[in-house]
Design an enzyme around this catalytic site. Structure first.
Site, PDB file in Angstrom:
ATOM      1  N   PRO A 103       0.861  -1.196   0.000  1.00  0.00           N
ATOM      2  CG  PRO A 103       0.090  -0.983   2.189  1.00  0.00           C
ATOM      3  CD  PRO A 103       0.834  -1.916   1.281  1.00  0.00           C
ATOM      4  CB  SER A 129      -0.015   7.351   1.027  1.00  0.00           C
ATOM      5  OG  SER A 129      -0.928   8.419   1.106  1.00  0.00           O
ATOM      6  CD  GLN A 168      -2.227   0.125   4.953  1.00  0.00           C
ATOM      7  OE1 GLN A 168      -2.013   1.277   4.623  1.00  0.00           O
ATOM      8  NE2 GLN A 168      -1.259  -0.752   5.187  1.00  0.00           N
ATOM      9  CB  CYS A 200       1.722   5.201   7.470  1.00  0.00           C
ATOM     10  SG  CYS A 200       1.983   6.725   6.535  1.00  0.00           S
ATOM     11  CE  LYS A 220       3.670  -2.468   4.149  1.00  0.00           C
ATOM     12  NZ  LYS A 220       4.566  -1.438   4.690  1.00  0.00           N
ATOM     13  CG  ASN A 246       7.487  -3.460   2.838  1.00  0.00           C
ATOM     14  OD1 ASN A 246       7.072  -2.495   3.474  1.00  0.00           O
ATOM     15  ND2 ASN A 246       7.758  -3.369   1.568  1.00  0.00           N
ATOM     16  N   GLY A 247      10.633  -3.844   2.403  1.00  0.00           N
ATOM     17  CA  GLY A 247      11.688  -2.856   2.566  1.00  0.00           C
ATOM     18  C   GLY A 247      12.881  -3.105   1.684  1.00  0.00           C
ATOM     19  CG  ASP A 248      15.760  -0.884   1.490  1.00  0.00           C
ATOM     20  OD1 ASP A 248      15.002   0.063   1.215  1.00  0.00           O
ATOM     21  OD2 ASP A 248      16.652  -0.815   2.360  1.00  0.00           O
ATOM     22  NE  ARG A 276      11.047   3.521  -0.051  1.00  0.00           N
ATOM     23  CZ  ARG A 276      12.311   3.695   0.320  1.00  0.00           C
ATOM     24  NH1 ARG A 276      12.935   4.823   0.059  1.00  0.00           N
ATOM     25  NH2 ARG A 276      12.953   2.727   0.959  1.00  0.00           N
TER      26      ARG A 276
END
Length: 338
Positions: free
Chosen positions: A16, A18, A69, A99, A139, A200-202, A225
């Protein structure tokens, strides 16, 4: 892989995001083969109160598992919002406890809830109660800061309250997106619970998949991202599509389809402005892969109010470039830069 009674086609998901993972973007990521796509964050109170923007964010993006979400800090609102989504046909409801944005944390939602475990648990319980038969997921981050790594404890209590899957971004809130995500730290959450855990992450390259799974011990992966300007990335990491398949797809077709989809979704006035960040990322990917810097075209694309002018410029600029060429060229550029 299953989340409650919901079966997912693979284990690589779109996070998710934003202002990014709206209906047009989710539709593309799903088509390229993401195992699950999640809506951008929807504020619970605003959804129940009938705010049009919240309803737009919660819309289904097509066939397949519909995951919405929810964010908020009032259990009464999150329960009501979960019930409303369940009645409207959501397949999975996710709770936002990760977030880091100042606007969200300032409202004591998102990752701010990790500083208030008791309130966080009440929100989980309320959401599960409101969702009824619909599975609820969570999350979150590792904790608020390095002195309060409490993700394993919160995850264990959330599982006991009925959460069916937990996603962990390998950073604290204080880190925002700085430094590197700590994939090893996610393993402590996996050890604490029996439900599936998503790391999650990178995650930005298909080659990272095996190492991320090994270090985190996770059951699945989520891309955030890294998918900006690359909606094909979750599917590529999952193996739903490969570079040969991307070689057969036009980059110009993808970008213009996405641009049109945004304008159709939001309407011309709002859509033209909403599309600009995506156009910027596509231009960055193109420049990174080809070395071409469209200095003359970029200002026009970022300011034009003429849909047809933008379409013509995109097709002229990207020409016969394939998505595969963008992906291959970007990797070569990354290796050369290193």
């Amino acid at each position: 892989m299953s989340v409650g009674a919901v079966t997912l086609p693979n284990r690589v998901f779109l996070a998710p995001l934003s202002g990014i993972s709206d209906v047009p973007f989710r539709r593309l990521a799903r088509r390229f083969g993401a195992g699950m796509v999640v809506s951008e964050m929807v504020a619970s109170a605003e959804l129940v109160q009938g705010h049009p923007e919240s309803a737009l964010r919660a819309l289904r993006d097509g066939e397949g598992t519909h995951v919405v979400q929810l964010a908020g800090r009032d259990p009464a609102w999150t329960r009501a919002a979960a019930a409303q989504l369940a009645d409207a046909g959501a397949d999975v409801i996710d709770i936002n406890m990760g977030c880091p944005a100042k606007k969200v944390v300032g409202g004591l939602s998102g990752s701010a809830l990790m500083r208030e475990p008791e309130l966080a648990l009440r929100i989980v319980e309320a959401t599960v109660a409101g969702a009824a038969h619909v599975p609820v997921t969570l999350k979150m981050r590792l904790g608020w800061d390095t002195n309060s790594i409490n993700a394993p404890e919160i995850a264990k209590r959330a599982e006991a309250a009925g959460v069916r899957m937990i996603t962990v971004h390998g950073r604290t809130r204080v880190q925002f997106y700085s430094g590197q995500a700590d994939w090893r730290a996610i393993a402590a959450v996996k050890a604490a619970v029996g439900v599936p855990v998503v790391a999650n992450g990178d995650l930005t390259e298909p080659e990272q998949r095996r190492r991320m799974l090994f270090l985190s011990g996770a059951d699945a992966l989520m891309i955030g991202r890294g998918a900006q300007g690359r909606p094909w990335l979750p599917g590529l990491v999952a193996g739903s599509i490969d570079l040969a398949g991307l070689d057969r797809l036009s980059f110009a077709d993808l970008v213009t389809e996405h641009y049109d989809g945004i304008l159709d979704h939001y309407g011309e006035v709002v859509g033209i402005r909403a599309a600009r960040k995506h156009l910027g990322w596509y231009l960055d990917r193109f420049a990174e892969a080809t070395g071409a810097t469209p200095a003359a075209d970029r200002p026009m694309l970022m300011s034009s109010l003429d849909r047809r002018q933008v379409q013509r410029t995109l097709r002229h600029l990207f020409g016969g470039t394939t998505i595969g060429a963008i992906e291959r060229g970007r990797r070569v550029a990354s290796v050369e830069a290193a």
